[in-house]
Design a protein around this motif. Structure first.
Motif, PDB file in Angstrom:
ATOM      1  N   LEU A  95     -20.973  -6.383  -5.679  1.00  0.00           N
ATOM      2  CA  LEU A  95     -19.735  -7.147  -5.674  1.00  0.00           C
ATOM      3  C   LEU A  95     -19.196  -7.296  -4.261  1.00  0.00           C
ATOM      4  O   LEU A  95     -19.444  -6.444  -3.408  1.00  0.00           O
ATOM      5  CB  LEU A  95     -18.685  -6.452  -6.546  1.00  0.00           C
ATOM      6  N   PRO A  96     -18.463  -8.391  -3.983  1.00  0.00           N
ATOM      7  CA  PRO A  96     -17.892  -8.565  -2.644  1.00  0.00           C
ATOM      8  C   PRO A  96     -16.875  -7.470  -2.337  1.00  0.00           C
ATOM      9  O   PRO A  96     -16.154  -6.997  -3.207  1.00  0.00           O
ATOM     10  CB  PRO A  96     -17.215  -9.952  -2.717  1.00  0.00           C
ATOM     11  N   LYS A  97     -16.826  -7.076  -1.087  1.00  0.00           N
ATOM     12  CA  LYS A  97     -15.933  -6.014  -0.649  1.00  0.00           C
ATOM     13  C   LYS A  97     -14.778  -6.593   0.137  1.00  0.00           C
ATOM     14  O   LYS A  97     -14.866  -7.653   0.717  1.00  0.00           O
ATOM     15  CB  LYS A  97     -16.693  -4.999   0.221  1.00  0.00           C
ATOM     16  N   THR A  98     -13.671  -5.874   0.141  1.00  0.00           N
ATOM     17  CA  THR A  98     -12.512  -6.274   0.913  1.00  0.00           C
ATOM     18  C   THR A  98     -11.938  -5.064   1.623  1.00  0.00           C
ATOM     19  O   THR A  98     -12.026  -3.944   1.118  1.00  0.00           O
ATOM     20  CB  THR A  98     -11.436  -6.910   0.010  1.00  0.00           C
ATOM     21  N   ASN A  99     -11.385  -5.300   2.791  1.00  0.00           N
ATOM     22  CA  ASN A  99     -10.790  -4.210   3.554  1.00  0.00           C
ATOM     23  C   ASN A  99      -9.362  -3.915   3.118  1.00  0.00           C
ATOM     24  O   ASN A  99      -8.782  -2.911   3.515  1.00  0.00           O
ATOM     25  CB  ASN A  99     -10.798  -4.555   5.051  1.00  0.00           C
ATOM     26  N   THR A 100      -8.756  -4.811   2.336  1.00  0.00           N
ATOM     27  CA  THR A 100      -7.378  -4.630   1.885  1.00  0.00           C
ATOM     28  C   THR A 100      -7.372  -3.926   0.544  1.00  0.00           C
ATOM     29  O   THR A 100      -7.965  -4.415  -0.412  1.00  0.00           O
ATOM     30  CB  THR A 100      -6.668  -5.985   1.769  1.00  0.00           C
ATOM     31  N   PRO A 101      -6.723  -2.763   0.422  1.00  0.00           N
ATOM     32  CA  PRO A 101      -6.713  -2.053  -0.856  1.00  0.00           C
ATOM     33  C   PRO A 101      -5.872  -2.782  -1.894  1.00  0.00           C
ATOM     34  O   PRO A 101      -5.032  -3.608  -1.574  1.00  0.00           O
ATOM     35  CB  PRO A 101      -6.080  -0.703  -0.481  1.00  0.00           C
ATOM     36  N   ALA A 102      -6.138  -2.461  -3.154  1.00  0.00           N
ATOM     37  CA  ALA A 102      -5.373  -3.075  -4.246  1.00  0.00           C
ATOM     38  C   ALA A 102      -3.922  -2.624  -4.181  1.00  0.00           C
ATOM     39  O   ALA A 102      -3.617  -1.498  -3.804  1.00  0.00           O
ATOM     40  CB  ALA A 102      -5.997  -2.703  -5.587  1.00  0.00           C
ATOM     41  N   SER A 103      -3.010  -3.515  -4.567  1.00  0.00           N
ATOM     42  CA  SER A 103      -1.581  -3.232  -4.524  1.00  0.00           C
ATOM     43  C   SER A 103      -1.055  -3.169  -5.949  1.00  0.00           C
ATOM     44  O   SER A 103      -1.259  -4.096  -6.734  1.00  0.00           O
ATOM     45  CB  SER A 103      -0.834  -4.303  -3.729  1.00  0.00           C
ATOM     46  N   LEU A 104      -0.376  -2.074  -6.281  1.00  0.00           N
ATOM     47  CA  LEU A 104       0.194  -1.925  -7.619  1.00  0.00           C
ATOM     48  C   LEU A 104       1.254  -2.981  -7.867  1.00  0.00           C
ATOM     49  O   LEU A 104       1.316  -3.579  -8.945  1.00  0.00           O
ATOM     50  CB  LEU A 104       0.784  -0.523  -7.771  1.00  0.00           C
ATOM     51  N   ALA A 137       2.852  -9.362   0.188  1.00  0.00           N
ATOM     52  CA  ALA A 137       2.357  -8.062  -0.268  1.00  0.00           C
ATOM     53  C   ALA A 137       0.978  -7.763   0.312  1.00  0.00           C
ATOM     54  O   ALA A 137       0.678  -6.615   0.667  1.00  0.00           O
ATOM     55  CB  ALA A 137       2.315  -8.031  -1.794  1.00  0.00           C
ATOM     56  N   ARG A 138       0.146  -8.770   0.407  1.00  0.00           N
ATOM     57  CA  ARG A 138      -1.185  -8.586   0.998  1.00  0.00           C
ATOM     58  C   ARG A 138      -1.080  -8.244   2.477  1.00  0.00           C
ATOM     59  O   ARG A 138      -1.820  -7.399   2.995  1.00  0.00           O
ATOM     60  CB  ARG A 138      -1.996  -9.866   0.799  1.00  0.00           C
ATOM     61  N   ASP A 139      -0.133  -8.879   3.177  1.00  0.00           N
ATOM     62  CA  ASP A 139       0.086  -8.560   4.578  1.00  0.00           C
ATOM     63  C   ASP A 139       0.598  -7.125   4.730  1.00  0.00           C
ATOM     64  O   ASP A 139       0.190  -6.404   5.654  1.00  0.00           O
ATOM     65  CB  ASP A 139       1.099  -9.546   5.170  1.00  0.00           C
ATOM     66  N   ASN A 140       1.449  -6.690   3.820  1.00  0.00           N
ATOM     67  CA  ASN A 140       1.931  -5.304   3.854  1.00  0.00           C
ATOM     68  C   ASN A 140       0.788  -4.316   3.670  1.00  0.00           C
ATOM     69  O   ASN A 140       0.700  -3.301   4.379  1.00  0.00           O
ATOM     70  CB  ASN A 140       2.973  -5.085   2.754  1.00  0.00           C
ATOM     71  N   ALA A 141      -0.101  -4.606   2.694  1.00  0.00           N
ATOM     72  CA  ALA A 141      -1.229  -3.715   2.439  1.00  0.00           C
ATOM     73  C   ALA A 141      -2.170  -3.660   3.640  1.00  0.00           C
ATOM     74  O   ALA A 141      -2.704  -2.596   3.977  1.00  0.00           O
ATOM     75  CB  ALA A 141      -1.980  -4.173   1.195  1.00  0.00           C
ATOM     76  N   ALA A 142      -2.377  -4.803   4.293  1.00  0.00           N
ATOM     77  CA  ALA A 142      -3.249  -4.829   5.470  1.00  0.00           C
ATOM     78  C   ALA A 142      -2.655  -4.002   6.605  1.00  0.00           C
ATOM     79  O   ALA A 142      -3.372  -3.271   7.305  1.00  0.00           O
ATOM     80  CB  ALA A 142      -3.475  -6.271   5.919  1.00  0.00           C
ATOM     81  N   ARG A 143      -1.347  -4.090   6.805  1.00  0.00           N
ATOM     82  CA  ARG A 143      -0.694  -3.301   7.849  1.00  0.00           C
ATOM     83  C   ARG A 143      -0.804  -1.807   7.563  1.00  0.00           C
ATOM     84  O   ARG A 143      -1.063  -1.002   8.456  1.00  0.00           O
ATOM     85  CB  ARG A 143       0.773  -3.710   7.972  1.00  0.00           C
ATOM     86  N   GLU A 144      -0.594  -1.433   6.312  1.00  0.00           N
ATOM     87  CA  GLU A 144      -0.701  -0.021   5.946  1.00  0.00           C
ATOM     88  C   GLU A 144      -2.123   0.482   6.122  1.00  0.00           C
ATOM     89  O   GLU A 144      -2.346   1.619   6.562  1.00  0.00           O
ATOM     90  CB  GLU A 144      -0.252   0.155   4.497  1.00  0.00           C
ATOM     91  N   SER A 145      -3.110  -0.349   5.792  1.00  0.00           N
ATOM     92  CA  SER A 145      -4.511   0.032   5.980  1.00  0.00           C
ATOM     93  C   SER A 145      -4.837   0.218   7.455  1.00  0.00           C
ATOM     94  O   SER A 145      -5.552   1.158   7.831  1.00  0.00           O
ATOM     95  CB  SER A 145      -5.421  -1.037   5.360  1.00  0.00           C
ATOM     96  N   GLU A 146      -4.301  -0.658   8.304  1.00  0.00           N
ATOM     97  CA  GLU A 146      -4.536  -0.518   9.744  1.00  0.00           C
ATOM     98  C   GLU A 146      -3.904   0.762  10.292  1.00  0.00           C
ATOM     99  O   GLU A 146      -4.492   1.444  11.136  1.00  0.00           O
ATOM    100  CB  GLU A 146      -3.971  -1.739  10.479  1.00  0.00           C
ATOM    101  N   ARG A 147      -2.704   1.097   9.814  1.00  0.00           N
ATOM    102  CA  ARG A 147      -2.062   2.327  10.264  1.00  0.00           C
ATOM    103  C   ARG A 147      -2.841   3.555   9.824  1.00  0.00           C
ATOM    104  O   ARG A 147      -2.982   4.524  10.575  1.00  0.00           O
ATOM    105  CB  ARG A 147      -0.630   2.392   9.747  1.00  0.00           C
ATOM    106  N   ALA A 148      -3.352   3.535   8.591  1.00  0.00           N
ATOM    107  CA  ALA A 148      -4.149   4.660   8.104  1.00  0.00           C
ATOM    108  C   ALA A 148      -5.424   4.817   8.927  1.00  0.00           C
ATOM    109  O   ALA A 148      -5.832   5.936   9.258  1.00  0.00           O
ATOM    110  CB  ALA A 148      -4.484   4.461   6.624  1.00  0.00           C
ATOM    111  N   GLU A 149      -6.043   3.696   9.274  1.00  0.00           N
ATOM    112  CA  GLU A 149      -7.251   3.745  10.100  1.00  0.00           C
ATOM    113  C   GLU A 149      -6.932   4.289  11.491  1.00  0.00           C
ATOM    114  O   GLU A 149      -7.706   5.071  12.057  1.00  0.00           O
ATOM    115  CB  GLU A 149      -7.848   2.341  10.200  1.00  0.00           C
ATOM    116  N   ALA A 150      -5.780   3.885  12.031  1.00  0.00           N
ATOM    117  CA  ALA A 150      -5.381   4.391  13.350  1.00  0.00           C
ATOM    118  C   ALA A 150      -5.131   5.890  13.312  1.00  0.00           C
ATOM    119  O   ALA A 150      -5.497   6.621  14.243  1.00  0.00           O
ATOM    120  CB  ALA A 150      -4.136   3.651  13.834  1.00  0.00           C
ATOM    121  N   ARG A 151      -4.520   6.379  12.230  1.00  0.00           N
ATOM    122  CA  ARG A 151      -4.287   7.827  12.116  1.00  0.00           C
ATOM    123  C   ARG A 151      -5.600   8.589  12.019  1.00  0.00           C
ATOM    124  O   ARG A 151      -5.749   9.660  12.611  1.00  0.00           O
ATOM    125  CB  ARG A 151      -3.424   8.111  10.891  1.00  0.00           C
ATOM    126  N   ARG A 152      -6.565   8.039  11.294  1.00  0.00           N
ATOM    127  CA  ARG A 152      -7.868   8.703  11.203  1.00  0.00           C
ATOM    128  C   ARG A 152      -8.561   8.744  12.563  1.00  0.00           C
ATOM    129  O   ARG A 152      -9.198   9.728  12.922  1.00  0.00           O
ATOM    130  CB  ARG A 152      -8.746   7.987  10.173  1.00  0.00           C
TER     131      ARG A 152
END
Length: 446
Positions: A31-40, A394-409
């Motif tokens: 299946l195709p992958k995406t870097n943006t996690p699912a948003s509740l 909401a998708r832009d919010n999820a992308a920003r949060e994903s980038e911050r998590a990656e930066a913390r890692r």
């Protein structure tokens, strides 16, 4: 999506020499992958909107079938038209939701505003038609379009762009009066010329709500609210029909066969529904007794056929929709995103409140449809497109949060292996570190 297949055969054994060889095919689907996690919140928003649209289609069919058949048309003609606009609106919503937010508040906002200007001006040409005293529609032959509905969507995008570009200049009214207030006044003024008070009220609530959620100072919003209320009162005063409706609403002295025909039969429909309703399709008010049964007064048909339980369920769905929009707004960090979500929230909730309040007698008749439920192609497509705007935020919010998590890692220096086996080993190493050898322990004691 990649599909690979391989053919496997059973190995030949002495016991199977006399039997036929069986073979099968194995498929592996990637299946195709995406870097943006699912948003509740996005999932909940889509679920509530799907419920409202689906229920709206059912109620449009139920409330319009009798009058369509009596007019010599197919009983499902309005339903099929509404279904067609839903089929158009859902892909539009999904396309907008996948657009980058910077596109939606960039040149596309200017294009949307220019198109709305053009459509609203065309209303006052021979293409424009007058319905129930309001000149707010364009007749293209195969369908009618209400430009004011598209103005709601365009204002959400344009206000987000202007608030972002003006920045600190919003602190001084002299610096934003021309670039921000004048275009909004032109859009609302064109709607005023069409004499559609209900739509003008929704536009005003959208603008004020978007700017409030976007962080504009309270004193400027107070002045804007006073102007909006004054304009609404002026529009009511200059229309004898509106003056009569408002007067009869407050005094209770109303002509049953005149101004109070619609409101009275709306009350009759709600009263007949009782607690559980008379059942889907069994309404009597839709048999040419209740005007606009499939549009402005569709909530009365819902109350008659599904009773108090059905009406409360619809109100609950709009309350849940409002809560989800507020959750997305709280998670939004960009000012443009806050303006968009705040504008859509003010649009949907205020319009739903006005429609339901009119039907149950809390407000005089204003002619405002119920979002997602009332018949009307322009309204359905634009509301679904507005949901797409919120999903893009909401998708832009999820992308920003994903980038911050990656930066913390990256800051902590933790790098997890890509394959599952290595990841399990890495996790085991963290939870169960290797023990030191006996010689190492002896040296440590020494």
């Amino acid at each position: 999506m990649q599909i690979q297949n391989s053919q496997t055969s059973r190995p030949t054994t002495p016991e199977s020499k006399q039997t036929s060889t069986t073979s099968g095919r194995a498929f592996r689907i990637s299946l195709p992958k995406t870097n943006t996690p699912a948003s509740l919140n996005s999932t909940l928003l889509l679920a509530v909107v799907a419920l409202l649209v689906g229920f709206g289609l059912i109620m449009v069919l139920s409330s319009s079938a009798v009058e369509e058949f009596a007019a010599g048309r197919s009983f499902s003609s309005k339903f099929l038209k509404q279904l067609l606009f839903a089929v158009i609106g859902v892909p539009v919503m999904l396309i907008i939701s996948r657009m980058p937010l910077r596109w939606l508040i960039g040149n596309l906002a200017w294009v949307a505003l220019a198109v709305v200007f053009l459509l609203q001006v065309l209303v006052f040409t021979p293409l424009g038609v007058e319905i129930n005293g309001n000149r707010s529609w364009l007749d293209f032959g195969f369908t009618t379009v209400q430009p004011a509905e598209f103005a709601k969507l365009a204002l959400c995008m344009w206000l987000a762009m202007m608030v972002t570009r003006l920045g600190n200049r919003l602190e001084d009214w002299r610096k934003f009066i021309i670039p921000l207030v004048v275009p909004v006044a032109v859009v609302v003024g064109l709607a005023l010329l069409g004499k559609d008070l209900g739509t003008v009220m929704v536009l005003g609530a959208l603008v004020l709500g978007a700017l409030w959620f976007g962080g504009l100072k309270g004193r400027y919003l107070t002045v804007g609210t006073l102007f909006a209320v004054g304009g609404a009162i002026l529009m009511a005063i200059i229309s004898p029909n509106r003056v009569a409706r408002i007067t009869s609403f407050f005094t209770g002295d109303c002509d049953y066969e005149g101004l109070c025909w619609q409101t009275s039969h709306g009350f009759f429909a709600l009263a007949r529904g009782g607690i559980l309703g008379v059942g889907l399709g069994n309404s009597t008010a839709k048999w040419s007794w209740l005007p606009e049964a499939d549009n402005d007064y569709i909530f009365a048909i819902i109350g008659e056929e599904f009773g108090l339980v059905g009406g409360a369920a619809v109100i609950l769905m709009f309350a849940v929709l409002g809560v989800i929009l507020l959750r997305i707004w709280r998670q939004t960090e960009t000012r443009a995103g806050r303006v968009i979500v705040g504008g859509v929230f003010s649009w949907f909730i205020f319009q739903a409140f006005v429609n339901i309040a009119v039907v149950i007698g809390l407000l005089p008749v204003l002619g405002v449809p119920l979002p997602f439920l009332s018949s009307g192609g322009s309204a359905l497509v634009t509301t679904l497109a507005a949901v797409g705007l919120v999903l893009a935020v909401a998708r832009d919010n999820a992308a920003r949060e994903s980038e911050r998590a990656e930066a913390r890692r990256n800051q902590t220096g933790t790098k997890w292996p890509k394959n599952k086996k290595s990841a399990k080993n890495a996790a085991a190493d963290v939870t169960n570190p290797p023990r030191a050898s006996s010689s190492s322990r002896k040296r440590a004691k020494a």
